[in-house]
Structure formats: structure tokens, C-alpha cells
Design an enzyme around this catalytic site. Structure first.
Site, PDB file in Angstrom:
ATOM      1  CE1 TYR A   1      48.277  41.356  42.247  1.00  0.00           C
ATOM      2  CE2 TYR A   1      48.569  40.542  40.008  1.00  0.00           C
ATOM      3  CZ  TYR A   1      48.983  41.336  41.057  1.00  0.00           C
ATOM      4  OH  TYR A   1      50.098  42.140  40.923  1.00  0.00           O
TER       5      TYR A   1
ATOM      6  CD  GLU B   1      49.519  44.767  43.156  1.00  0.00           C
ATOM      7  OE1 GLU B   1      49.589  45.459  44.197  1.00  0.00           O
ATOM      8  OE2 GLU B   1      50.317  43.853  42.904  1.00  0.00           O
TER       9      GLU B   1
END
Ligand code: GDP
Ligand code: MN
Length: 407
Positions: A130, A218
Site C-alpha cells: 500500500y 493512493e
């Protein structure tokens, strides 16, 4: 403003940030036509068909009309038959996905209608990480967040195992420093080829965040492939609306069909509107007064249904639009108009209110408090209109009256 995954990946690719090959499809035929070139170019018999909506959770989300179809589908040609089988599988899926409603944890129960698909090459995933660049408003800086726990619900990681989230703050004068990129790759347990690829990647997205004025960039998951390459399998970007004038190419990517209709209407009319959960609609001039109005409503025991600032120099048309937006909200049980006429004249607001009620009708009680420039004229216009309007003498008086009427 948010953009779609395929747009974010296009922006990233143009900046040299590694992303899988992919093609946008707005029809079933376009999706089918994308399959063969992707398989040939990537030399991999796997394609991924992804619904494009402004929300995540698509991998686990399903369609209301087709509960067996997910928002992200991996199609492997070898598994589904001989040559042409991938096309057939994509055709069947695309038919069901386009025009249907995808419901994910992020869309809420109403879901979102899928109008675009992204067809992507398959990727050999060794690790899912992530990474995100967020705007930290309390620091007034971009920060990079990274975690070895990619692909899953990052909010849960933050809550249950916060030590698994790494964070570095970017100094805007120098950008992300090489030692910070290194610190992140060590923290993620990357080595050799993958570590170097990751460091280049994070440097590039940090620069992109700064150059493009993103509020959020993101990548979940950021994948490390079997042969040590690092690329963005997913991409989410949101931009600072106040900086969009610097990026006309990005502003053009706006997809209003993905946005809240009331907020689109408000934005196009130059109104500042934010929907809230309460029952008392508010129409106020000036952000400070709008906040004071919300506070006072809460203070007397009510809950505001929205924040709506019509601005210092609103026209009768804007007031009408404001009314339309408020009355569309089914939660609204009453409306409180609170105007302090400074630059804004009370007679203009009064005319706007009368026009609005005549045009959109009024099914709920309306309390109006007018004060300031041309207040007598404003009150006269409302009195002579014959509308059922309750006058209030002060902010508190108005808040109490509307609360009483909505009980
Ligand atoms: P989201 O659920 O909306 O965040 O959509 P993502 O783009 O993150 O996709 C969801 C999941 O699908 C990812 O976490 C991957 O596990 C999987 N996925 C996406 N693309 C590929 C691919 O090319 N190959 C494989 N094997 N899985 C993929
Ligand atoms: Mn994702």
C-alpha cells in the site's frame, strides 16, 4: 475533484510512473476489441476487466442486477478455453457490468452505475503493498504513507496494527529526500531490484502529488511482480479544487455523473453547499454566519440538514437554486433562511425567496430572519407575497421557531 482509475493511470504513465497496459471501453465491443492487443503486447494470456467508478472496494463489490459478477474480474485464457475464449468471457462480463449498479463498501447501499470499463493486462503478483501521498492539513504538507499490508482494507490495518503503517513527511522546499525513499523501502522489507524500483516509484508519485496539487494519490495495491518490477495495479486521485485552474487538462477529466447531483448543481450555481444528516435546511449568506446558524440550531436542540452559503452577493437566481437544492433533500422538515444584509440587500433575498417558493413550491415550514440593508423593504416583499413565512427577530429566535415548527 476525483477522477477515474484509468485517468489516474494515464496521468501517471505520462510522468513515467509504471502502470499496467490498459484500454478504456465504453461499450461491450470496445471491451472485446481491447483483449487481443493486450494479450499480445503483454505476452500474458490474462486480462483484468475493471469497473470504473469513483469508489474503491470494487474487487469485493458485486452488481445489484448480477450478484455473481464482481467489479474487478481476472480472466485467464488458458482456463476458459482456446483462442478467442478471453474475448467471449469479456463480452459476457461487459454486457452485465455496463449500465448496471455496482455496490461496494465505499459506494453505500445505493451503489454506482458503471458507464466505463478498463481492460488491463494481467500482472504476475508476488507482493501487494500500500502506498499513498496524502495532504496533511494540520502539517500543511504532503505525507507518504506506506504499508506492507496492501490489497486489503487499509483502515483496518491502521486501527488494528498501526505499527505496520510507515509515514514520512515531505518538505515542500526539497521534495521527498532520497533517504526517506530508502527508509520506506527498508521498512517494507524490499531488497535489491525491487527496492530500487520502489524508491524510483515513490519519488515519482511524490513529485506528481506536488506538481498536480493532489489531495490524495493512493495506490492500493502497489505490486511487486515475480521479476522484481514495481507497478501500480490500482490508482485513486483526488485534486484540490482550488488549484484546478492550474490544471485545465485535469479539470477536463471531471465526470459529473459520479458526483452528488445536489453538489454539482450548487457548484455550477456558485454556491457553497455541503449536505449533512439533520432535518433543518439552512440558507445563509456568508460562511461565518452559516456556521453560527448551524451552531445555534444545534444549541437549541435541532440538527442542520446542510451547510449552504449563498455568498455575499447572491442573485435571486442563486437563492432559487439554493432553495431547490434544500427542498430536494427528503430529510428536510423545515427551512431556516438567515440573512444579514451587508453587501447583500435584504430585498434581493426576499425577491429570491418569493420566486423560489413560487417556482419550486414549499411543502415544509419556512422561517426567515432578515437583518441589515433594506430590511424593511425585504420584509414588505415577503409580507405582500402572501406566502406562509414565519418571521424571526434574531438568530436564536429563528432557530427556536423552526425547531418548534418541525417537531
Ligand atoms: P478495488 O477493490 O476497487 O480497490 O480494485 P483494485 O484495482 O485494487 O483490484 C482489486 C484486486 O483485484 C486487487 O487487490 C488484486 O488482488 C486483484 N487484481 C487486480 N488486477 C489484477 C491482475 O492483473 N492480476 C491479478 N492476479 N489480480 C489482480
Ligand atoms: Mn484497490
Amino acid at each position: 475533484m476525483k477522477i477515474h482509475e484509468h485517468q489516474a493511470k494515464q496521468l501517471m504513465a505520462s510522468r513515467g510512473i509504471p502502470v499496467p497496459l490498459g484500454r478504456l471501453a465504453k461499450t461491450v465491443d470496445e471491451a472485446v476489441a481491447a483483449v487481443r492487443p493486450l494479450i499480445e503486447e503483454s505476452q500474458n494470456p490474462v486480462v483484468v476487466l475493471k469497473a470504473q467508478i469513483h469508489a474503491g472496494g470494487r474487487g469485493r463489490g458485486t452488481f445489484r442486477e448480477h450478484p455473481d459478477v464482481r467489479g474487478v474480474n481476472v480472466i485467464t485464457e488458458g482456463k476458459t478455453g482456446g483462442p478467442g475464449a478471453a474475448e467471449e468471457a469479456v463480452r459476457e462480463l461487459a454486457k452485465r457490468m455496463l449500465g448496471s449498479t455496482l455496490v461496494t463498501v465505499q459506494t453505500g447501499e445505493e451503489g454506482k452505475i458503471v458507464n466505463r470499463l478498463y481492460v488491463e493486462q494481467g500482472v504476475d503478483i508476488a507482493r501487494e503493498l500500500y502506498i499513498a501521498v496524502l495532504l496533511d492539513r494540520s502539517l500543511s504538507r504532503h505525507v507518504v504513507m506506506a504499508s506492507s499490508e496492501g490489497g486489503v482494507d487499509i483502515e483496518r490495518v491502521a486501527e488494528e496494527t498501526p505499527e505496520k503503517i510507515l509515514k514520512v513527511v515531505i518538505d515542500p522546499a526539497i521534495g521527498l529526500a532520497p533517504f526517506q525513499a530508502n527508509e520506506l523501502s527498508v521498512g517494507l522489507g524490499l531488497a535489491e531490484e525491487a527496492a530500487r524500483a520502489f524508491q524510483r516509484f515513490v519519488q515519482l508519485i511524490a513529485d506528481a502529488a506536488s506538481d498536480l496539487d493532489t489531495e490524495l494519490l493512493e495506490i492500493n495495491p502497489l505490486v511487486v511482480t515475480g521479476d522484481g518490477k514495481v507497478l501500480a495495479l490500482d490508482a485513486k486521485m483526488a485534486f484540490d479544487d482550488n488549484a484546478l485552474y492550474r490544471h485545465p487538462d485535469i479539470a477536463e477529466m471531471r465526470d459529473q455523473s459520479e458526483e452528488d447531483p445536489a453538489e454539482v448543481l450548487a457548484k455550477n450555481a456558485g454556491l457553497n453547499y455541503i449536505k449533512l444528516e439533520g432535518t433543518i435546511g439552512c440558507l445563509v449568506n456568508g460562511a461565518g454566519l452559516a456556521m453560527a446558524t448551524m451552531d445555534t440550531i444545534k444549541h437549541v436542540g435541532g440538527e442542520p440538514a446542510n451547510f449552504l452559503d449563498v455568498g455575499g452577493g447572491a442573485t435571486a437566481d442563486q437563492v432559487t437554486t439554493g432553495f431547490q437544492i434544500i427542498t430536494r433533500d427528503p430529510n428536510v422538515k423545515g427551512i431556516f433562511v438567515n440573512i444579514f444584509g451587508g453587501i447583500m440587500r435584504c430585498d434581493v433575498i426576499a425577491t429570491g425567496i418569493v420566486e423560489a417558493v413560487n417556482r419550486v413550491g414549499l411543502a415544509v415550514p419556512l422561517v426567515v430572519r432578515l437583518e441589515g440593508t433594506n430590511v424593511e423593504e425585504g420584509k414588505r416583499i415577503i409580507a405582500e407575497s402572501g406566502l406562509e413565512v414565519v418571521n424571526a427577530d434574531s438568530l436564536r429566535d429563528g432557530a427556536e421557531k423552526i425547531l418548534e415548527l418541525t417537531r
